[in-house]
Design a protein around this motif. Structure first.
Motif, PDB file in Angstrom:
ATOM      1  N   LEU A   1     -33.709   3.992 150.963  1.00  0.00           N
ATOM      2  CA  LEU A   1     -32.497   3.093 150.556  1.00  0.00           C
ATOM      3  C   LEU A   1     -32.857   2.056 149.580  1.00  0.00           C
ATOM      4  N   LEU A   2     -34.151   1.558 149.763  1.00  0.00           N
ATOM      5  CA  LEU A   2     -34.631   0.525 149.047  1.00  0.00           C
ATOM      6  C   LEU A   2     -34.973   1.084 147.349  1.00  0.00           C
ATOM      7  N   CYS A   3     -35.677   2.365 147.542  1.00  0.00           N
ATOM      8  CA  CYS A   3     -36.176   2.781 146.199  1.00  0.00           C
ATOM      9  C   CYS A   3     -35.105   3.743 145.807  1.00  0.00           C
ATOM     10  N   GLY A   4     -34.427   4.643 146.494  1.00  0.00           N
ATOM     11  CA  GLY A   4     -33.414   5.676 145.995  1.00  0.00           C
ATOM     12  C   GLY A   4     -34.430   6.983 145.210  1.00  0.00           C
ATOM     13  N   ASN A   5     -35.559   7.104 145.661  1.00  0.00           N
ATOM     14  CA  ASN A   5     -36.394   8.212 145.063  1.00  0.00           C
ATOM     15  C   ASN A   5     -37.018   8.452 146.513  1.00  0.00           C
TER      16      ASN A   5
ATOM     17  N   ALA B   1     -26.492   2.043 139.928  1.00  0.00           N
ATOM     18  CA  ALA B   1     -25.841   0.755 139.770  1.00  0.00           C
ATOM     19  C   ALA B   1     -26.803  -0.275 140.325  1.00  0.00           C
ATOM     20  N   LEU B   2     -27.187   0.168 141.625  1.00  0.00           N
ATOM     21  CA  LEU B   2     -28.073  -0.602 142.500  1.00  0.00           C
ATOM     22  C   LEU B   2     -29.317  -1.074 142.016  1.00  0.00           C
ATOM     23  N   ALA B   3     -29.845  -0.016 141.299  1.00  0.00           N
ATOM     24  CA  ALA B   3     -31.113  -0.131 140.611  1.00  0.00           C
ATOM     25  C   ALA B   3     -31.356  -1.202 139.505  1.00  0.00           C
TER      26      ALA B   3
END
Length: 170
Positions: free
Chosen positions: A26-30, A106-108
């Motif tokens: 959830l923090l990284c997205g990867n 978008a969050l990134a």
């Protein structure tokens, strides 16, 4: 480390790995970066285990370690220059998967501290007080970072950002 503390460490990590991977993703997205973040966190945890295994709220302590490692990585960022951007992925088919992809992109773009606050508050469903404890700041700072982060997301996404879930006073 004595074998008894090794066993306690392994029991803790084995019991929490799934939750730690979820929070890291959830923090990284990867997935790969999330695995690296979890590995970094549990490695640091192992080194400190004899001193911190008796901490009152060990989960909060480990979450703090992970968020700090995430923020440190965001500050460094030099690896992106060396490795370039990750390869493009196939476009999602439609629906919720597409929304997640758009929201993740978008969050990134939101500043890292605001990103951490938004992930902890809305995706990990933590209370303001818990997020403040993890980030080592006041509840007012969490609230203002949440507000600024949501404003930034709205600017990036236009009207596509969903309203936060309404629940009890958290």
């Amino acid at each position: 480390m004595a074998s008894g503390t090794d066993e306690a460490y392994l029991a803790y990590v084995n019991g929490r790995t799934g939750a730690l991977r979820r929070m890291a993703f959830l923090l990284c997205g990867n997935e790969h970066q999330a695995d690296d973040l979890v590995q970094e966190t549990i490695t640091k945890l192992y080194a400190r285990w004899p001193r911190i295994s008796a901490v009152e709220n060990l989960d909060a302590y480990v979450h703090t370690m992970m968020v700090r490692a995430f923020l440190d990585e965001k500050r460094r960022g030099w690896w992106r220059v060396l490795l370039g951007s990750p390869p493009d992925r196939a476009a999602p088919v439609a629906g919720a998967a597409e929304d997640r992809t758009v929201l993740r992109a978008a969050l990134a773009k939101v500043p890292p501290r605001q990103q951490a606050v938004l992930v902890l508050r809305f995706l990990c469903d933590l209370a303001v007080s818990e997020v403040a404890e993890i980030l080592g700041c006041s509840e007012g700072t969490v609230k203002s970072q949440t507000s600024h982060g949501l404003t930034a997301l709205r600017k990036i996404l236009g009207e596509r950002v969903p309203a936060p879930r309404q629940g009890g006073a958290r």
